[in-house]
Design a protein around this motif. Structure first.
Motif, mmCIF file in Angstrom:
data_model
loop_
_atom_site.group_PDB
_atom_site.id
_atom_site.type_symbol
_atom_site.label_atom_id
_atom_site.label_comp_id
_atom_site.label_asym_id
_atom_site.label_seq_id
_atom_site.Cartn_x
_atom_site.Cartn_y
_atom_site.Cartn_z
ATOM 1 N N LYS A 23 -8.746 17.269 6.212
ATOM 2 C CA LYS A 23 -8.568 18.193 5.075
ATOM 3 C C LYS A 23 -8.245 17.394 3.811
ATOM 4 O O LYS A 23 -8.882 17.532 2.785
ATOM 5 N N GLU A 24 -7.223 16.513 3.949
ATOM 6 C CA GLU A 24 -6.700 15.787 2.773
ATOM 7 C C GLU A 24 -7.693 14.766 2.249
ATOM 8 O O GLU A 24 -7.880 14.626 1.045
ATOM 9 N N LYS A 25 -8.349 14.029 3.142
ATOM 10 C CA LYS A 25 -9.144 12.874 2.699
ATOM 11 C C LYS A 25 -10.650 13.155 2.632
ATOM 12 O O LYS A 25 -11.388 12.414 1.992
ATOM 13 N N GLU A 26 -11.097 14.256 3.302
ATOM 14 C CA GLU A 26 -12.545 14.514 3.328
ATOM 15 C C GLU A 26 -12.876 15.953 2.930
ATOM 16 O O GLU A 26 -14.023 16.395 3.062
ATOM 17 N N ASN A 27 -11.834 16.696 2.499
ATOM 18 C CA ASN A 27 -12.038 18.080 2.044
ATOM 19 C C ASN A 27 -12.699 18.992 3.059
ATOM 20 O O ASN A 27 -13.413 19.928 2.705
ATOM 21 N N TYR A 28 -12.474 18.715 4.319
ATOM 22 C CA TYR A 28 -12.998 19.641 5.335
ATOM 23 C C TYR A 28 -12.099 20.877 5.404
ATOM 24 O O TYR A 28 -10.892 20.786 5.179
ATOM 25 N N ILE A 29 -12.718 22.014 5.722
ATOM 26 C CA ILE A 29 -11.899 23.190 6.031
ATOM 27 C C ILE A 29 -12.211 23.607 7.461
ATOM 28 O O ILE A 29 -13.327 23.404 7.942
ATOM 29 N N ALA A 30 -11.214 24.194 8.111
ATOM 30 C CA ALA A 30 -11.374 24.531 9.531
ATOM 31 C C ALA A 30 -12.123 25.850 9.694
ATOM 32 O O ALA A 30 -11.997 26.749 8.862
#
Ligand code: SF4
Length: 429
Positions: A23-30
Protein backbone atom coordinates in the motif's frame (compact mmCIF):
# COMPACT_ATOMS: atom_id res chain seq x y z
CA UNK A 1 -4.16 -6.78 -4.88
CA UNK A 2 -5.76 -9.92 -3.55
CA UNK A 3 -4.13 -11.92 -0.74
CA UNK A 4 -5.18 -15.36 0.43
CA UNK A 5 -3.71 -16.39 3.77
CA UNK A 6 -3.41 -20.03 4.85
CA UNK A 7 -2.12 -21.31 8.19
CA UNK A 8 -1.34 -19.65 11.52
CA UNK A 9 -1.56 -16.22 13.17
CA UNK A 10 2.07 -15.54 12.18
CA UNK A 11 1.02 -15.87 8.54
CA UNK A 12 -1.86 -13.46 9.24
CA UNK A 13 0.64 -10.93 10.59
CA UNK A 14 3.01 -11.49 7.63
CA UNK A 15 0.05 -10.78 5.34
CA UNK A 16 -0.64 -7.52 7.18
CA UNK A 17 3.04 -6.59 6.75
CA UNK A 18 2.95 -7.29 2.99
CA UNK A 19 -0.30 -5.33 2.63
CA UNK A 20 1.26 -2.38 4.46
CA UNK A 21 4.43 -2.37 2.33
CA UNK A 22 2.49 -2.72 -0.96
CA UNK A 23 0.00 0.00 0.00
CA UNK A 24 2.65 2.48 1.19
CA UNK A 25 5.37 1.87 -1.41
CA UNK A 26 3.44 0.67 -4.49
CA UNK A 27 -0.01 2.25 -4.02
CA UNK A 28 -1.80 -1.06 -4.17
CA UNK A 29 -5.28 -1.29 -2.72
CA UNK A 30 -6.75 -4.52 -1.40
CA UNK A 31 -9.66 -6.33 -3.07
CA UNK A 32 -11.59 -9.49 -2.20
CA UNK A 33 -12.06 -10.30 -5.87
CA UNK A 34 -8.98 -11.98 -7.35
CA UNK A 35 -10.39 -11.70 -10.90
CA UNK A 36 -10.05 -7.90 -10.81
CA UNK A 37 -6.67 -7.84 -9.01
CA UNK A 38 -3.38 -6.75 -10.64
CA UNK A 39 -1.52 -8.80 -8.04
CA UNK A 40 -2.60 -12.13 -6.53
CA UNK A 41 -0.68 -13.40 -3.49
CA UNK A 42 -1.12 -16.69 -1.68
CA UNK A 43 0.52 -16.83 1.73
CA UNK A 44 1.11 -20.53 2.26
CA UNK A 45 1.37 -23.06 5.12
CA UNK A 46 3.45 -26.26 5.20
CA UNK A 47 2.60 -27.68 8.60
CA UNK A 48 0.75 -30.63 6.96
CA UNK A 49 0.61 -32.05 3.42
CA UNK A 50 -3.00 -30.95 2.78
CA UNK A 51 -2.33 -27.17 2.48
CA UNK A 52 0.58 -27.86 0.11
CA UNK A 53 -1.63 -29.94 -2.21
CA UNK A 54 -4.23 -27.19 -2.05
CA UNK A 55 -1.66 -24.62 -3.21
CA UNK A 56 -1.22 -25.99 -6.74
CA UNK A 57 -4.92 -26.51 -7.36
CA UNK A 58 -5.55 -22.92 -6.24
CA UNK A 59 -2.75 -21.56 -8.43
CA UNK A 60 -4.34 -23.27 -11.41
CA UNK A 61 -7.67 -21.56 -10.74
CA UNK A 62 -6.04 -18.14 -10.18
CA UNK A 63 -4.12 -18.45 -13.42
CA UNK A 64 -7.17 -19.44 -15.44
CA UNK A 65 -9.42 -16.65 -14.15
CA UNK A 66 -6.97 -13.80 -13.44
CA UNK A 67 -7.02 -10.41 -15.20
CA UNK A 68 -4.67 -10.07 -18.21
CA UNK A 69 -1.23 -8.99 -17.03
CA UNK A 70 -1.96 -9.74 -13.38
CA UNK A 71 0.97 -11.14 -11.38
CA UNK A 72 0.80 -14.19 -9.10
CA UNK A 73 3.16 -14.46 -6.12
CA UNK A 74 3.60 -17.40 -3.73
CA UNK A 75 4.72 -16.50 -0.19
CA UNK A 76 5.07 -18.14 3.21
CA UNK A 77 6.28 -21.52 4.44
CA UNK A 78 5.63 -23.62 1.33
CA UNK A 79 7.49 -20.96 -0.69
CA UNK A 80 10.45 -21.42 1.69
CA UNK A 81 10.67 -25.20 1.30
CA UNK A 82 9.63 -25.70 -2.32
CA UNK A 83 11.31 -22.57 -3.79
CA UNK A 84 12.17 -22.95 -7.51
CA UNK A 85 10.04 -26.10 -7.75
CA UNK A 86 6.93 -23.88 -7.55
CA UNK A 87 7.89 -22.03 -10.74
CA UNK A 88 8.83 -25.31 -12.40
CA UNK A 89 5.37 -26.79 -11.59
CA UNK A 90 3.48 -23.51 -12.20
CA UNK A 91 5.53 -21.48 -14.73
CA UNK A 92 2.95 -18.64 -14.71
CA UNK A 93 3.95 -17.77 -11.11
CA UNK A 94 5.75 -14.36 -11.13
CA UNK A 95 7.80 -14.74 -7.92
CA UNK A 96 8.34 -16.88 -4.82
CA UNK A 97 8.91 -15.21 -1.44
CA UNK A 98 9.81 -17.23 1.66
CA UNK A 99 8.33 -16.68 5.13
CA UNK A 100 11.62 -15.14 6.33
CA UNK A 101 11.84 -12.64 3.45
CA UNK A 102 8.52 -10.78 3.72
CA UNK A 103 10.24 -7.38 3.80
CA UNK A 104 11.41 -7.96 0.20
CA UNK A 105 7.85 -7.99 -1.20
CA UNK A 106 8.20 -4.69 -3.08
CA UNK A 107 11.59 -5.85 -4.45
CA UNK A 108 10.45 -9.18 -5.94
CA UNK A 109 7.44 -7.46 -7.49
CA UNK A 110 9.84 -5.97 -10.04
CA UNK A 111 12.08 -9.04 -10.48
CA UNK A 112 10.37 -11.57 -12.80
CA UNK A 113 10.78 -15.16 -11.60
CA UNK A 114 12.52 -14.00 -8.41
CA UNK A 115 12.90 -16.72 -5.75
CA UNK A 116 13.82 -15.20 -2.36
CA UNK A 117 13.73 -17.97 0.24
CA UNK A 118 16.84 -17.52 2.39
CA UNK A 119 15.81 -18.84 5.85
CA UNK A 120 18.77 -17.08 7.48
CA UNK A 121 17.77 -13.68 6.19
CA UNK A 122 17.27 -11.47 9.23
CA UNK A 123 14.34 -9.03 9.20
CA UNK A 124 13.90 -9.05 13.01
CA UNK A 125 14.61 -5.32 13.18
CA UNK A 126 12.88 -4.31 9.93
CA UNK A 127 10.43 -1.45 10.52
CA UNK A 128 7.41 -2.57 8.52
CA UNK A 129 4.82 0.01 7.57
CA UNK A 130 1.65 -0.19 9.63
CA UNK A 131 -1.48 -2.05 8.57
CA UNK A 132 -4.04 -3.79 10.79
CA UNK A 133 -6.98 -5.90 9.65
CA UNK A 134 -8.74 -5.17 12.98
CA UNK A 135 -8.84 -1.84 14.81
CA UNK A 136 -9.77 -3.52 18.06
CA UNK A 137 -6.78 -5.83 18.49
CA UNK A 138 -3.23 -5.84 17.23
CA UNK A 139 -1.11 -8.86 16.34
CA UNK A 140 2.56 -8.13 17.20
CA UNK A 141 5.52 -10.40 16.38
CA UNK A 142 8.03 -10.71 19.23
CA UNK A 143 10.37 -13.15 17.52
CA UNK A 144 10.97 -14.81 14.17
CA UNK A 145 11.90 -18.44 13.53
CA UNK A 146 12.38 -21.35 15.94
CA UNK A 147 15.44 -22.94 17.62
CA UNK A 148 13.75 -26.16 18.59
CA UNK A 149 14.12 -29.38 16.60
CA UNK A 150 10.83 -31.21 17.07
CA UNK A 151 11.31 -34.17 14.78
CA UNK A 152 7.88 -33.82 13.08
CA UNK A 153 8.03 -30.10 12.42
CA UNK A 154 9.06 -28.26 9.26
CA UNK A 155 8.91 -24.74 10.74
CA UNK A 156 12.65 -24.37 11.53
CA UNK A 157 13.29 -25.24 7.86
CA UNK A 158 10.83 -22.65 6.57
CA UNK A 159 11.14 -19.84 9.13
CA UNK A 160 14.81 -20.30 10.17
CA UNK A 161 16.52 -19.80 13.50
CA UNK A 162 14.88 -18.02 16.42
CA UNK A 163 15.71 -14.34 16.82
CA UNK A 164 13.90 -12.08 19.29
CA UNK A 165 12.70 -8.66 18.15
CA UNK A 166 14.15 -5.85 20.32
CA UNK A 167 11.87 -4.91 23.22
CA UNK A 168 11.83 -1.20 22.33
CA UNK A 169 10.48 -1.98 18.84
CA UNK A 170 7.74 -4.18 20.34
CA UNK A 171 6.75 -1.54 22.90
CA UNK A 172 6.72 1.19 20.23
CA UNK A 173 4.52 -0.94 17.98
CA UNK A 174 2.14 -1.76 20.86
CA UNK A 175 1.98 1.89 21.96
CA UNK A 176 1.17 2.98 18.38
CA UNK A 177 -1.56 0.32 18.04
CA UNK A 178 -3.15 1.37 21.35
CA UNK A 179 -3.01 5.03 20.31
CA UNK A 180 -4.97 4.02 17.18
CA UNK A 181 -7.69 2.38 19.26
CA UNK A 182 -6.65 -1.23 19.93
CA UNK A 183 -7.25 -2.19 23.55
CA UNK A 184 -5.88 -5.73 23.11
CA UNK A 185 -2.53 -6.89 21.76
CA UNK A 186 -1.76 -10.46 20.66
CA UNK A 187 1.95 -11.35 20.89
CA UNK A 188 3.19 -13.86 18.32
CA UNK A 189 6.20 -16.19 18.20
CA UNK A 190 6.92 -19.89 17.75
CA UNK A 191 8.05 -20.01 21.42
CA UNK A 192 7.00 -16.74 23.04
CA UNK A 193 8.14 -17.76 26.53
CA UNK A 194 11.67 -18.23 25.17
CA UNK A 195 11.78 -14.54 24.29
CA UNK A 196 14.88 -12.47 24.85
CA UNK A 197 17.66 -15.04 24.57
CA UNK A 198 19.02 -14.00 21.18
CA UNK A 199 18.83 -10.73 19.28
CA UNK A 200 20.55 -9.95 15.98
CA UNK A 201 21.73 -6.54 17.19
CA UNK A 202 23.54 -5.62 20.39
CA UNK A 203 20.64 -5.87 22.86
CA UNK A 204 20.72 -6.89 26.50
CA UNK A 205 19.38 -10.40 27.17
CA UNK A 206 15.94 -10.43 28.81
CA UNK A 207 12.91 -12.68 29.09
CA UNK A 208 9.20 -12.93 28.33
CA UNK A 209 8.10 -12.06 31.88
CA UNK A 210 10.04 -8.78 31.66
CA UNK A 211 8.48 -8.01 28.28
CA UNK A 212 4.97 -8.65 29.67
CA UNK A 213 5.68 -6.35 32.63
CA UNK A 214 6.92 -3.55 30.36
CA UNK A 215 3.97 -3.86 27.96
CA UNK A 216 1.56 -3.76 30.90
CA UNK A 217 2.73 -0.21 31.64
CA UNK A 218 1.05 1.06 28.43
CA UNK A 219 -1.96 3.15 29.46
CA UNK A 220 -5.27 2.29 27.78
CA UNK A 221 -3.96 -1.21 26.96
CA UNK A 222 -6.48 -3.54 28.64
CA UNK A 223 -5.59 -7.01 27.43
CA UNK A 224 -2.47 -8.96 26.46
CA UNK A 225 -2.77 -12.34 24.71
CA UNK A 226 0.03 -14.45 23.27
CA UNK A 227 0.76 -17.62 21.27
CA UNK A 228 2.54 -19.97 21.29
CA UNK A 229 4.30 -20.67 24.59
CA UNK A 230 6.36 -23.89 24.80
CA UNK A 231 5.64 -26.20 27.79
CA UNK A 232 9.41 -26.62 28.30
CA UNK A 233 9.79 -22.90 29.10
CA UNK A 234 6.85 -22.74 31.52
CA UNK A 235 8.88 -21.85 34.60
CA UNK A 236 7.38 -20.65 37.88
CA UNK A 237 8.27 -16.99 37.22
CA UNK A 238 6.32 -17.04 33.93
CA UNK A 239 3.27 -18.78 35.44
CA UNK A 240 3.24 -16.42 38.44
CA UNK A 241 3.38 -13.35 36.20
CA UNK A 242 0.59 -14.86 34.07
CA UNK A 243 -1.52 -15.48 37.18
CA UNK A 244 -0.99 -12.12 38.92
CA UNK A 245 -0.77 -9.58 36.07
CA UNK A 246 -4.34 -8.26 35.55
CA UNK A 247 -3.68 -7.24 31.94
CA UNK A 248 -2.66 -10.76 30.85
CA UNK A 249 -5.70 -12.67 29.56
CA UNK A 250 -6.25 -15.91 31.41
CA UNK A 251 -6.07 -18.24 28.44
CA UNK A 252 -2.98 -20.34 27.76
CA UNK A 253 -2.18 -22.43 24.71
CA UNK A 254 -0.03 -25.38 25.85
CA UNK A 255 0.84 -27.60 22.84
CA UNK A 256 1.04 -31.11 24.29
CA UNK A 257 1.42 -33.02 21.00
CA UNK A 258 1.46 -36.37 22.85
CA UNK A 259 0.74 -37.52 26.42
CA UNK A 260 3.31 -40.29 26.23
CA UNK A 261 6.80 -39.52 27.55
CA UNK A 262 8.21 -42.09 25.10
CA UNK A 263 6.58 -40.38 22.10
CA UNK A 264 7.56 -36.92 23.44
CA UNK A 265 11.16 -38.17 23.44
CA UNK A 266 10.83 -39.40 19.83
CA UNK A 267 9.38 -35.99 18.96
CA UNK A 268 12.26 -34.20 20.79
CA UNK A 269 9.73 -32.00 22.61
CA UNK A 270 12.05 -31.64 25.62
CA UNK A 271 9.51 -32.36 28.36
CA UNK A 272 7.75 -35.36 29.92
CA UNK A 273 4.10 -36.23 30.64
CA UNK A 274 4.77 -35.51 34.32
CA UNK A 275 6.25 -32.04 33.62
CA UNK A 276 3.29 -31.09 31.42
CA UNK A 277 0.78 -32.26 34.06
CA UNK A 278 2.72 -30.43 36.77
CA UNK A 279 2.63 -27.15 34.82
CA UNK A 280 -1.06 -27.51 33.93
CA UNK A 281 -1.91 -28.25 37.58
CA UNK A 282 0.05 -25.18 38.77
CA UNK A 283 -1.83 -23.06 36.23
CA UNK A 284 -5.23 -24.37 37.34
CA UNK A 285 -4.32 -23.99 41.03
CA UNK A 286 -3.16 -20.38 40.55
CA UNK A 287 -5.91 -19.39 38.04
CA UNK A 288 -9.06 -21.48 38.63
CA UNK A 289 -10.95 -20.09 35.60
CA UNK A 290 -8.00 -20.28 33.19
CA UNK A 291 -8.74 -21.68 29.72
CA UNK A 292 -6.10 -24.11 28.52
CA UNK A 293 -6.00 -25.13 24.87
CA UNK A 294 -3.65 -27.58 23.21
CA UNK A 295 -2.41 -29.30 20.03
CA UNK A 296 -2.33 -33.09 19.76
CA UNK A 297 -0.79 -35.22 17.03
CA UNK A 298 -2.00 -38.84 16.87
CA UNK A 299 -0.33 -41.76 15.12
CA UNK A 300 3.19 -40.34 15.24
CA UNK A 301 5.70 -42.98 14.10
CA UNK A 302 6.01 -45.72 16.73
CA UNK A 303 2.98 -44.61 18.78
CA UNK A 304 1.47 -47.66 20.56
CA UNK A 305 -1.98 -48.28 22.07
CA UNK A 306 -0.40 -47.59 25.47
CA UNK A 307 0.93 -44.24 24.22
CA UNK A 308 -2.48 -43.02 23.06
CA UNK A 309 -3.89 -44.08 26.44
CA UNK A 310 -1.35 -41.69 27.99
CA UNK A 311 -2.65 -38.88 25.77
CA UNK A 312 -6.23 -39.66 26.83
CA UNK A 313 -5.07 -39.74 30.46
CA UNK A 314 -3.62 -36.22 30.15
CA UNK A 315 -6.87 -35.02 28.55
CA UNK A 316 -8.85 -36.51 31.46
CA UNK A 317 -6.57 -34.84 34.02
CA UNK A 318 -6.30 -31.39 32.36
CA UNK A 319 -9.77 -31.20 30.69
CA UNK A 320 -8.64 -28.75 28.00
CA UNK A 321 -11.09 -26.05 26.97
CA UNK A 322 -9.93 -26.42 23.37
CA UNK A 323 -8.08 -29.21 21.53
CA UNK A 324 -6.68 -28.94 17.98
CA UNK A 325 -5.98 -32.54 16.97
CA UNK A 326 -4.49 -33.99 13.79
CA UNK A 327 -3.20 -37.22 12.32
CA UNK A 328 0.58 -37.20 11.92
CA UNK A 329 1.58 -35.95 8.44
CA UNK A 330 5.24 -36.70 7.60
CA UNK A 331 6.93 -33.48 6.48
CA UNK A 332 9.90 -33.14 4.10
CA UNK A 333 13.25 -31.99 5.52
CA UNK A 334 12.26 -33.17 9.04
CA UNK A 335 14.10 -35.78 11.14
CA UNK A 336 10.94 -37.94 11.38
CA UNK A 337 10.36 -37.94 7.62
CA UNK A 338 12.09 -41.29 7.36
CA UNK A 339 10.98 -42.80 10.67
CA UNK A 340 9.31 -46.17 9.90
CA UNK A 341 5.55 -45.64 9.71
CA UNK A 342 4.08 -48.46 11.80
CA UNK A 343 0.47 -47.24 11.99
CA UNK A 344 -2.13 -47.94 9.28
CA UNK A 345 -4.57 -45.16 8.36
CA UNK A 346 -7.63 -46.89 9.92
CA UNK A 347 -5.85 -47.07 13.26
CA UNK A 348 -4.76 -43.44 12.88
CA UNK A 349 -8.34 -42.37 12.11
CA UNK A 350 -9.71 -44.38 15.04
CA UNK A 351 -7.22 -42.73 17.41
CA UNK A 352 -8.10 -39.28 16.10
CA UNK A 353 -11.81 -40.01 16.54
CA UNK A 354 -11.26 -41.15 20.14
CA UNK A 355 -9.43 -37.89 20.95
CA UNK A 356 -12.03 -35.70 19.25
CA UNK A 357 -15.00 -37.49 20.82
CA UNK A 358 -13.48 -37.19 24.29
CA UNK A 359 -12.79 -33.50 23.72
CA UNK A 360 -16.35 -32.80 22.58
CA UNK A 361 -17.74 -34.60 25.64
CA UNK A 362 -15.48 -32.54 27.96
CA UNK A 363 -16.25 -29.32 26.05
CA UNK A 364 -20.02 -29.80 26.37
CA UNK A 365 -19.70 -30.55 30.10
CA UNK A 366 -17.43 -27.53 30.56
CA UNK A 367 -19.72 -25.20 28.60
CA UNK A 368 -22.82 -26.37 30.46
CA UNK A 369 -21.18 -25.25 33.72
CA UNK A 370 -20.97 -21.69 32.34
CA UNK A 371 -24.76 -21.13 32.13
CA UNK A 372 -25.69 -18.12 34.31
CA UNK A 373 -22.07 -16.99 34.69
CA UNK A 374 -21.09 -13.39 34.00
CA UNK A 375 -18.09 -12.44 31.84
CA UNK A 376 -16.56 -9.13 30.74
CA UNK A 377 -16.61 -9.32 26.95
CA UNK A 378 -14.52 -7.20 24.56
CA UNK A 379 -16.74 -6.87 21.46
CA UNK A 380 -14.89 -7.12 18.17
CA UNK A 381 -17.15 -8.57 15.53
CA UNK A 382 -20.50 -7.57 14.04
CA UNK A 383 -22.73 -10.13 12.28
CA UNK A 384 -25.55 -9.35 9.88
CA UNK A 385 -27.98 -11.45 11.94
CA UNK A 386 -28.28 -8.74 14.62
CA UNK A 387 -25.61 -10.25 16.84
CA UNK A 388 -22.24 -8.90 17.98
CA UNK A 389 -19.50 -11.12 19.40
CA UNK A 390 -16.35 -10.84 21.41
CA UNK A 391 -14.20 -12.76 23.87
CA UNK A 392 -14.06 -13.02 27.61
CA UNK A 393 -10.72 -12.60 29.37
CA UNK A 394 -10.37 -16.40 29.37
CA UNK A 395 -11.02 -16.58 25.62
CA UNK A 396 -14.67 -17.73 25.54
CA UNK A 397 -16.45 -16.53 22.41
CA UNK A 398 -19.70 -14.85 23.48
CA UNK A 399 -22.39 -13.20 21.36
CA UNK A 400 -25.26 -10.89 22.27
CA UNK A 401 -28.04 -9.17 20.40
CA UNK A 402 -26.71 -5.76 19.47
CA UNK A 403 -25.28 -3.39 16.89
CA UNK A 404 -21.94 -1.84 15.97
CA UNK A 405 -22.07 0.69 18.81
CA UNK A 406 -20.95 -2.19 21.04
CA UNK A 407 -17.74 -2.75 19.06
CA UNK A 408 -14.52 -1.90 20.87
CA UNK A 409 -16.32 -1.87 24.25
CA UNK A 410 -15.86 -4.02 27.40
CA UNK A 411 -19.30 -5.03 28.67
CA UNK A 412 -20.51 -7.50 31.29
CA UNK A 413 -22.63 -10.30 29.86
CA UNK A 414 -24.64 -13.02 31.61
CA UNK A 415 -24.68 -16.39 29.78
CA UNK A 416 -28.23 -17.44 28.83
CA UNK A 417 -27.62 -20.26 26.36
CA UNK A 418 -24.84 -22.68 25.46
CA UNK A 419 -23.47 -23.57 22.03
CA UNK A 420 -20.43 -25.77 21.35
CA UNK A 421 -18.11 -22.98 20.17
CA UNK A 422 -20.09 -19.81 20.94
CA UNK A 423 -22.09 -18.94 24.06
CA UNK A 424 -25.01 -16.49 23.96
CA UNK A 425 -25.78 -13.96 26.64
CA UNK A 426 -27.55 -10.81 27.74
CA UNK A 427 -25.89 -7.52 28.56
CA UNK A 428 -26.00 -6.67 32.27
CA UNK A 429 -26.73 -2.96 32.72
S1 SF4 B 1 8.66 -25.57 18.84
FE1 SF4 B 1 8.70 -27.46 17.68
S2 SF4 B 1 6.61 -27.60 16.87
FE2 SF4 B 1 6.89 -25.49 17.50
S3 SF4 B 1 7.60 -24.42 15.65
FE3 SF4 B 1 9.41 -25.05 16.79
S4 SF4 B 1 10.03 -27.02 15.92
FE4 SF4 B 1 7.90 -26.61 15.32
Amino acid sequence: MFIETLGCAMNERDTEHMLAELKEKENYIATNDFKSADLILINTCSVREKPVAKLFSELGIFNKKKKDGAKIGVCGCTASHLGHEIIKRAPYVSFVLGARNISKITEVLHKPKAVEIDINYDESEFAFKDFRSSKYKAYINISIGCDKSCTFCIVPKTRGDEISIPMNLIIDEATRAVSLGAKEIFLLGQNVNNYGHRFSGNHEKTNFTKLLQELSKIDDLRRIRFTSPHPFHMDDEFIEEFATNPKICKSMHMPLQSGSTKVLKDMKRGYTKEWFLNRAKKLRDMVPDVSISTDIIVAFAGESDEDIKDTIDVMNQVKFEQVFSFKYSPRPQTEAEFFPNTIDSDTASARLTSIQELHIKQLDENNASKLGNTYTVYFEELYNDGFVSGRSDNNIVIKVKGSEELLGKFIDVKITSIGRTVLTGEIIN
